[in-house]
Design an enzyme around this catalytic site. Structure first.
Site, PDB file in Angstrom:
ATOM      1  N   CYS A   1      35.884  49.378 -15.995  1.00 15.84           N
ATOM      2  CA  CYS A   1      35.266  48.101 -15.710  1.00 15.84           C
ATOM      3  C   CYS A   1      33.763  48.256 -15.670  1.00 15.84           C
ATOM      4  CB  CYS A   1      35.757  47.599 -14.370  1.00 15.84           C
ATOM      5  SG  CYS A   1      37.533  47.697 -14.255  1.00 15.84           S
TER       6      CYS A   1
ATOM      7  N   ARG B   1      32.421  47.323 -21.715  1.00 17.28           N
ATOM      8  CA  ARG B   1      33.230  48.224 -20.879  1.00 17.28           C
ATOM      9  C   ARG B   1      34.597  47.636 -20.555  1.00 17.28           C
ATOM     10  NH1 ARG B   1      30.111  52.214 -18.280  1.00 17.28           N
ATOM     11  NH2 ARG B   1      31.684  52.424 -16.666  1.00 17.28           N
TER      12      ARG B   1
ATOM     13  N   TRP C   1      38.808  45.723 -17.480  1.00 21.39           N
ATOM     14  CA  TRP C   1      39.714  46.126 -18.560  1.00 21.39           C
ATOM     15  C   TRP C   1      40.873  46.865 -17.908  1.00 21.39           C
ATOM     16  CZ3 TRP C   1      42.057  50.380 -20.744  1.00 21.39           C
ATOM     17  CH2 TRP C   1      42.482  50.240 -22.070  1.00 21.39           C
TER      18      TRP C   1
ATOM     19  N   ASN D   1      35.249  49.855  -9.723  1.00 16.79           N
ATOM     20  CA  ASN D   1      35.552  50.472 -11.013  1.00 16.79           C
ATOM     21  C   ASN D   1      36.136  51.847 -10.729  1.00 16.79           C
ATOM     22  OD1 ASN D   1      35.576  51.424 -13.643  1.00 16.79           O
ATOM     23  ND2 ASN D   1      33.420  51.974 -13.629  1.00 16.79           N
ATOM     24  N   GLY D   2      37.387  52.080 -11.142  1.00 16.55           N
ATOM     25  CA  GLY D   2      37.988  53.389 -10.903  1.00 16.55           C
ATOM     26  C   GLY D   2      39.451  53.266 -10.536  1.00 16.55           C
TER      27      GLY D   2
ATOM     28  N   GLU E   1      38.076  59.469 -39.606  1.00 18.94           N
ATOM     29  CA  GLU E   1      37.187  58.488 -38.977  1.00 18.94           C
ATOM     30  C   GLU E   1      37.275  57.132 -39.702  1.00 18.94           C
ATOM     31  OE1 GLU E   1      35.754  58.275 -36.281  1.00 18.94           O
ATOM     32  OE2 GLU E   1      34.162  56.806 -36.527  1.00 18.94           O
TER      33      GLU E   1
ATOM     34  N   LYS F   1      38.300  53.727 -37.834  1.00 18.79           N
ATOM     35  CA  LYS F   1      37.464  52.515 -37.842  1.00 18.79           C
ATOM     36  C   LYS F   1      38.282  51.310 -38.299  1.00 18.79           C
ATOM     37  CE  LYS F   1      34.854  53.402 -35.848  1.00 18.79           C
ATOM     38  NZ  LYS F   1      34.493  54.628 -35.262  1.00 18.79           N
TER      39      LYS F   1
ATOM     40  N   GLU G   1      40.761  50.245 -35.578  1.00 18.24           N
ATOM     41  CA  GLU G   1      40.116  49.678 -34.384  1.00 18.24           C
ATOM     42  C   GLU G   1      39.683  48.238 -34.580  1.00 18.24           C
ATOM     43  OE1 GLU G   1      36.922  52.715 -33.725  1.00 18.24           O
ATOM     44  OE2 GLU G   1      37.536  52.455 -31.644  1.00 18.24           O
TER      45      GLU G   1
ATOM     46  N   HIS H   1      52.840  67.125 -48.762  1.00 16.22           N
ATOM     47  CA  HIS H   1      53.672  67.611 -47.653  1.00 16.22           C
ATOM     48  C   HIS H   1      54.234  66.481 -46.800  1.00 16.22           C
ATOM     49  CE1 HIS H   1      52.553  71.699 -48.624  1.00 16.22           C
ATOM     50  NE2 HIS H   1      51.308  71.278 -48.738  1.00 16.22           N
TER      51      HIS H   1
ATOM     52  N   LYS I   1      34.704  50.272 -24.648  1.00 16.45           N
ATOM     53  CA  LYS I   1      33.763  51.228 -25.241  1.00 16.45           C
ATOM     54  C   LYS I   1      33.820  52.575 -24.540  1.00 16.45           C
ATOM     55  CE  LYS I   1      30.055  52.131 -27.781  1.00 16.45           C
ATOM     56  NZ  LYS I   1      30.371  52.306 -29.201  1.00 16.45           N
TER      57      LYS I   1
END
Ligand code: AGP
Length: 616
Positions: free
Chosen positions: A11, A36, A84, A108-109, A489, A493, A496, A512, A611
């Site tokens: 958060c 966040r 979040w 937050n936590g 990557e 991307k 996401e 394979h 993020k």
């Protein structure tokens, strides 16, 4: 935390004391922290002897619609939160702030002993939410005897876990108490006003003077007077420091999305980052950061690089570069795996921890783990004064500027330029590279911003390919050698931001297993630029085409062999394989961006993501 309930997770916390309209400042800072978390948000404001709480599910803009801003033009103190959640429902009642009696707080936590505490509390009170945060409010309210600071000090003794708290009471309408354990909390000092936020970027529009709270700090802010205490209640000194960040960079600057802006900023971000490490005569690589650990670096026998997500992909690239140029063996690890592995420390080992935010819980836990083993630790981060910088022996900064888009772009390319420079630096120290080699590398690095400017000019071509791809549900990305992590990557991307399922593979792995997926419905984006394995990549493309697959490729300028085979392509100028990772990455970033944009998605704040993953 066991059980059926939820936790308050990645958060963002804010608070303000001062003469500005409190609600405006809180909303503005929350907006800057929204990356966040963006499931729900709320504020609490001390108003005429009461605390007004306004909270809602959804984004800050929804919260803004619910607030009568004018009501708070004469108020001085308030706290706010953007949330979040990982478990349990996203609901108004679970949104922060939480209020119990005269106490209101944001958190937050995670409170690890939540279930034990809850069992005791719910015997005495009816709980209003499913949050561990409400339990903290109950504990503080129970212990409240007219002194908010004391009740906070007495409460932390009962808490296990990680928490950043901002607490107010309608009984002390000009007092704000902050508590920090493992989650970040920063006090910004203005003229006759105090700002608080989970990170610096939320506050740089207001001040450049900060107190960065350390673990187990409690701050009592009465009006603008700040006093710090440890968890025993003993006073400790307050040292503020000035940190200059370029606030302009945290705006969209005319771009539709932060992600696009941040992709376009990469030439400058790279320049700002590598210039610090190249001598004026362009003959040597410099790492002033290693002043105190130079001996340990010189005697290192192996290197390990650890990170999560995109930072882990950077670590993988670092392995290729460092092994090639230094001759040292390098291992890489995903932080969330590393922290539960039984690692055996070896003598003279260096571990580089990569974290854009410097706050990723798994990466920080990994640092803690190795600290016990007295290994030399280096942080590679973009966030000045972030937690990781205080836990490691040395910090290398990337100068990407604030990265607001949840999907990491410029942070990644600046991480990999540092790893490139570090690899050459090690080659320089070990004399594996001679003066001429080093100079050649430096010259190539200096040309990188121009190279990327050229790639960015191909934005329209990339956008056209994206347009053709938005109806696919699956995508494969193939790369080989140092471009294998670039393929990973590229797939990350796309997943996401566009929610198109994508997987990256080392091209040599195609036979394979993944080749079974090839069909018209699963296109493949292949990195087919000049490389030591170029012919093998051409072989892969032929194999895919022979099975009626659709292939898009990144190829070296004018490469007819590739363009005669594929369904679409983007050219990059002919560059060394090691440098090709930069343009290839940017092309994949733009491709993902355009797919998401054409699909009308929330590019900067994709669903379910935050993020900075500040809890496990
Ligand atoms: C990148 O696009 C992601 N959002 C994510 O994988 C990120 O790289 C990861 O969470 C690590 O973050 P950090 O670099 O801040 O530690």
């Amino acid at each position: 935390m066991g059980g059926e309930e939820k936790e308050e997770i990645m958060c963002g916390i804010v608070a303000y004391y001062g003469k500005r309209n409190v609600s405006e400042v809180l909303l503005d800072c929350l907006q800057r922290l929204e990356y966040r978390g963006y499931d729900s948000a709320g504020i609490a404001i001390c108003e005429s002897g009461n605390i007004d709480i306004i909270k809602t599910t959804g984004k800050i803009k929804h919260l803004r619609e619910k607030i009568d801003i004018n009501k708070y033009s004469m108020t001085h103190l308030g706290i706010g939160h953007t949330r979040w959640a990982t478990h349990g429902v996203v609901s108004d009642k679970n949104a922060h702030p939480h209020k119990v009696d005269n106490i209101s707080l944001v958190h937050n936590g995670i409170i690890e002993n939540y279930m034990d505490l809850k069992e005791k509390i719910e015997k005495r009170y009816a709980l209003q939410s499913e949050t561990d945060s409400e339990i903290i409010a109950h504990l503080i309210a129970e212990k409240y005897n007219g002194d908010l600071l004391n009740s906070a000090i007495n409460t932390v003794k009962n808490l296990k876990g990680s928490y950043a708290l901002a607490i107010i009471s309608d009984k002390e309408p000009e007092t704000l108490v902050l508590v920090k354990k493992e989650n970040p909390l920063i006090i910004g000092i203005g003229e006759d006003e105090i700002f608080v936020a989970s990170d610096l970027t939320a506050l740089t529009a207001y001040t450049d003077n900060f107190i960065i709270l350390e673990d187990e700090n409690i701050a009592k802010i009465y009006k603008t007077d700040i006093k710090l205490y440890n968890f025993n209640g003993d006073p400790i000194s307050t040292n503020s420091k000035r940190v200059k960040l370029n606030f302009q960079m945290a705006n969209k600057g005319g771009y539709k999305h932060y992600m696009l802006k941040e992709i376009f900023e990469q030439p400058k971000a790279l320049l700002d980052t590598f210039l610090n490490h190249i001598s004026n005569n362009h003959e040597k690589i410099i790492f002033n950061e290693f002043e105190n650990i130079e001996d340990r670096i010189m005697s290192s026998k192996s290197i390990q690089i650890i990170g999560c997500g995109t930072s882990y992909h950077a670590a993988m690239i670092g392995k290729y570069l460092i092994e090639k140029y230094s001759g040292l063996s390098v291992s890489v690890d995903i932080a969330s795996e590393f922290r539960y592995r039984n690692m055996t420390p070896t003598d003279n080992q260096i571990i580089i921890f990569i974290s854009q935010s410097g706050e990723t819980a798994d990466t920080l836990a990994s640092v803690k783990l190795v600290k016990k083993n007295k290994i030399t630790t280096i942080a590679l981060t973009n966030m000045i004064s972030s937690s990781i910088t205080r836990m490691t022996d040395s910090t290398i900064y990337t100068y990407a500027g604030p990265e607001i888009g949840v999907a990491s772009t410029k942070a990644f390319t600046t991480q990999i330029i540092i790893l490139y420079l570090f690899a050459i630096y090690l080659g320089q120290c070990t004399k594996r590279l001679n003066d001429r080699n080093i100079k050649e590398h430096i010259e190539k690095i200096i040309r990188l911003p121009d190279l990327l400017d050229g790639v960015i000019k191909m934005n329209d071509i990339i956008s056209e390919i994206a347009m053709k791809c938005i109806n696919y549900e699956h995508f494969l990305f193939l790369g080989r050698n140092i471009n294998y992590p670039v393929a990973l990557e590229g797939a990350l991307k796309l997943k996401e931001v566009s929610y198109i399922h994508a997987e990256g593979y080392a091209a040599g792995e195609l036979k394979h297993g993944p080749i079974a997926l090839i069909s018209k419905k699963v296109p493949v984006f292949v990195i087919a630029t000049q490389s030591q394995t170029y012919d093998k990549i051409i072989g892969n493309i032929e194999e895919i085409k022979a099975r009626n697959g659709t292939v898009y490729a990144i190829a070296s300028s004018g490469d007819k062999r590739v363009i005669n085979l594929v369904d679409g392509f983007v050219f990059i100028p002919s560059v060394d394989e090691d440098l090709s990772i930069f343009p290839n990455t940017v092309i994949f970033q733009l491709f993902a961006y355009h797919c998401a944009n054409y699909l009308g998605l929330d590019v900067d704040q994709p669903r379910n993501l935050a993020k900075s993953v500040t809890v496990e």
